[in-house]
Design an enzyme around this catalytic site. Sequence first.
Site, PDB file in Angstrom:
ATOM      1  N   TYR A  33       0.823  -1.204   0.000  1.00 24.09           N
ATOM      2  CA  TYR A  33       0.000   0.000   0.000  1.00 24.09           C
ATOM      3  C   TYR A  33       0.857   1.254   0.000  1.00 24.09           C
ATOM      4  O   TYR A  33       2.057   1.208   0.239  1.00 24.09           O
ATOM      5  CB  TYR A  33      -0.961   0.004   1.196  1.00 24.09           C
ATOM      6  CG  TYR A  33      -0.322   0.328   2.539  1.00 24.09           C
ATOM      7  CD1 TYR A  33       0.507  -0.575   3.187  1.00 24.09           C
ATOM      8  CD2 TYR A  33      -0.560   1.552   3.163  1.00 24.09           C
ATOM      9  CE1 TYR A  33       1.087  -0.276   4.408  1.00 24.09           C
ATOM     10  CE2 TYR A  33       0.006   1.857   4.400  1.00 24.09           C
ATOM     11  CZ  TYR A  33       0.831   0.938   5.015  1.00 24.09           C
ATOM     12  OH  TYR A  33       1.407   1.236   6.219  1.00 24.09           O
ATOM     13  N   ARG A  52       8.412   4.009  -4.553  1.00 26.05           N
ATOM     14  CA  ARG A  52       8.382   2.998  -3.491  1.00 26.05           C
ATOM     15  C   ARG A  52       7.359   1.898  -3.800  1.00 26.05           C
ATOM     16  O   ARG A  52       7.607   0.715  -3.542  1.00 26.05           O
ATOM     17  CB  ARG A  52       8.086   3.627  -2.136  1.00 26.05           C
ATOM     18  CG  ARG A  52       8.173   2.591  -1.015  1.00 26.05           C
ATOM     19  CD  ARG A  52       8.087   3.196   0.352  1.00 26.05           C
ATOM     20  NE  ARG A  52       6.854   3.934   0.528  1.00 26.05           N
ATOM     21  CZ  ARG A  52       6.611   4.760   1.541  1.00 26.05           C
ATOM     22  NH1 ARG A  52       7.533   4.962   2.464  1.00 26.05           N
ATOM     23  NH2 ARG A  52       5.460   5.391   1.639  1.00 26.05           N
ATOM     24  N   ARG A 101      -7.689 -20.980  -1.720  1.00 30.99           N
ATOM     25  CA  ARG A 101      -6.608 -20.633  -0.796  1.00 30.99           C
ATOM     26  C   ARG A 101      -5.432 -21.577  -1.010  1.00 30.99           C
ATOM     27  O   ARG A 101      -5.613 -22.804  -1.017  1.00 30.99           O
ATOM     28  CB  ARG A 101      -7.107 -20.735   0.653  1.00 30.99           C
ATOM     29  CG  ARG A 101      -6.062 -20.363   1.690  1.00 30.99           C
ATOM     30  CD  ARG A 101      -6.665 -20.356   3.099  1.00 30.99           C
ATOM     31  NE  ARG A 101      -5.682 -19.970   4.089  1.00 30.99           N
ATOM     32  CZ  ARG A 101      -4.883 -20.823   4.742  1.00 30.99           C
ATOM     33  NH1 ARG A 101      -4.962 -22.127   4.492  1.00 30.99           N
ATOM     34  NH2 ARG A 101      -4.010 -20.388   5.628  1.00 30.99           N
ATOM     35  N   LYS A 150       6.466  -2.141   1.926  1.00 23.11           N
ATOM     36  CA  LYS A 150       5.304  -1.531   2.591  1.00 23.11           C
ATOM     37  C   LYS A 150       4.099  -2.438   2.427  1.00 23.11           C
ATOM     38  O   LYS A 150       3.225  -2.210   1.573  1.00 23.11           O
ATOM     39  CB  LYS A 150       5.051  -0.123   2.016  1.00 23.11           C
ATOM     40  CG  LYS A 150       4.156   0.737   2.895  1.00 23.11           C
ATOM     41  CD  LYS A 150       4.216   2.176   2.443  1.00 23.11           C
ATOM     42  CE  LYS A 150       3.128   3.036   3.073  1.00 23.11           C
ATOM     43  NZ  LYS A 150       3.264   3.241   4.500  1.00 23.11           N
ATOM     44  N   GLU A 182      11.881   2.323  14.538  1.00 26.66           N
ATOM     45  CA  GLU A 182      11.007   3.393  14.032  1.00 26.66           C
ATOM     46  C   GLU A 182       9.728   3.400  14.856  1.00 26.66           C
ATOM     47  O   GLU A 182       9.581   2.627  15.794  1.00 26.66           O
ATOM     48  CB  GLU A 182      10.714   3.189  12.542  1.00 26.66           C
ATOM     49  CG  GLU A 182      10.081   1.846  12.234  1.00 26.66           C
ATOM     50  CD  GLU A 182       9.979   1.530  10.743  1.00 26.66           C
ATOM     51  OE1 GLU A 182       9.917   2.456   9.925  1.00 26.66           O
ATOM     52  OE2 GLU A 182       9.934   0.322  10.415  1.00 26.66           O
TER      53      GLU A 182
HETATM   54  N1  PLP Z   1       7.710   3.602   9.061  1.00 31.25           N
HETATM   55  C1  PLP Z   1       6.594   2.853   9.036  1.00 31.25           C
HETATM   56  C2  PLP Z   1       6.577   1.541   9.740  1.00 31.25           C
HETATM   57  C3  PLP Z   1       5.442   3.317   8.374  1.00 31.25           C
HETATM   58  O1  PLP Z   1       4.334   2.573   8.354  1.00 31.25           O
HETATM   59  C4  PLP Z   1       5.480   4.589   7.738  1.00 31.25           C
HETATM   60  C5  PLP Z   1       4.305   5.109   7.041  1.00 31.25           C
HETATM   61  O2  PLP Z   1       3.291   4.488   6.958  1.00 31.25           O
HETATM   62  C6  PLP Z   1       6.673   5.339   7.813  1.00 31.25           C
HETATM   63  C7  PLP Z   1       7.769   4.816   8.474  1.00 31.25           C
HETATM   64  C8  PLP Z   1       6.769   6.697   7.179  1.00 31.25           C
HETATM   65  O3  PLP Z   1       6.829   6.577   5.784  1.00 31.25           O
HETATM   66  P1  PLP Z   1       6.311   7.766   4.854  1.00 31.25           P
HETATM   67  O4  PLP Z   1       7.107   8.979   5.237  1.00 31.25           O
HETATM   68  O5  PLP Z   1       6.643   7.299   3.480  1.00 31.25           O
HETATM   69  O6  PLP Z   1       4.861   7.918   5.118  1.00 31.25           O
END
Ligand code: PLP
Length: 286
Positions: A33, A52, A101, A150, A182
């Site tokens: 996403y 990305r 599945r 992501k 993070e």
């Molecule tokens: N880290 C994680 C785990 C995230 O889910 C996100 C955004 O959803 C970010 C960092 C920040 O990424 P961005 O600046 O591309 O939104």
Amino acid sequence: MTRTVYLNGDYLPETEAKISIFDRGFLMADGVYEVTSVLDGKLIDFGGHCVRLARSLSELEMQNPHSDAEWLAIHRELVAKNAITDGMVYLQVTRGNPGDRDFAYPSEDVTPTVVLFTQNKPGLADNPVAKVGFKVISIPDIRWGRRDIKTVQLLYPSMGKMAAKKAGVDDSWFVEEGVVTEGTSNNAYIVKGNKIITRALSSDILHGITRAAVLRFAVEAQMEVEERAFSIAEAQAADEAFITSASAFVMPVVEIDGASVGTGKPGHIVARLREIYLDEMRKAAV
Ligand code: PLP
């Protein structure tokens, strides 16, 4: 108000958009996403999200169903149809519906499922929380090892948000091997003097689009940038701390595990970075 959403080529009322129970996104969290902010009706850092998205899909051996120009057209159409001035566009691509599945990926003729919807957030850039800052707690980072992709596997980040809520704070910072990776949905930073410190890119963190832009603007503004890990103790002793994400932009962090950071109020470096980021991004919005 009923939103108009996008599903596999059609713009539909949200109540009419239906997906199969066999969709791999539903059964396996087999999907990726992006979330792009909209300010003044325009998309923020759209190019970064396209790059990305293409990388996430490629890492999972999924086809990219659209060119960047087509993605842009769909985003713009949804923003217009839903009359979004400030808000977000959520985009999700899953490996689609193989009709049953199975752990193995289906053959390439199963087409990906493409879903986009808008979220209306009037005054998104004027969030009053930016004036007081976030409070965070730390929790162990037990996510999988490919956090650079992501994906829609967001259960542990959701649990992190709930842990924060229960503790009466705004978010959780993940800690692994004694250092911060993070936030639940954002990248984490500390400030010491004129220096911005944030973890280096690897598969341990998501490569934030906002992170890339903010570090570029920091260097242009004569700030120093050091990409390395830091502990919670170092963050608590820092002058300032903050997080970045596409929807929170640059957000000060004023408390970590109950300890005030700096004065306990948003500091001037973070305020400046937020201002530069929003100014520059509004100028470059499409
Ligand atoms: N880290 C994680 C785990 C995230 O889910 C996100 C955004 O959803 C970010 C960092 C920040 O990424 P961005 O600046 O591309 O939104």
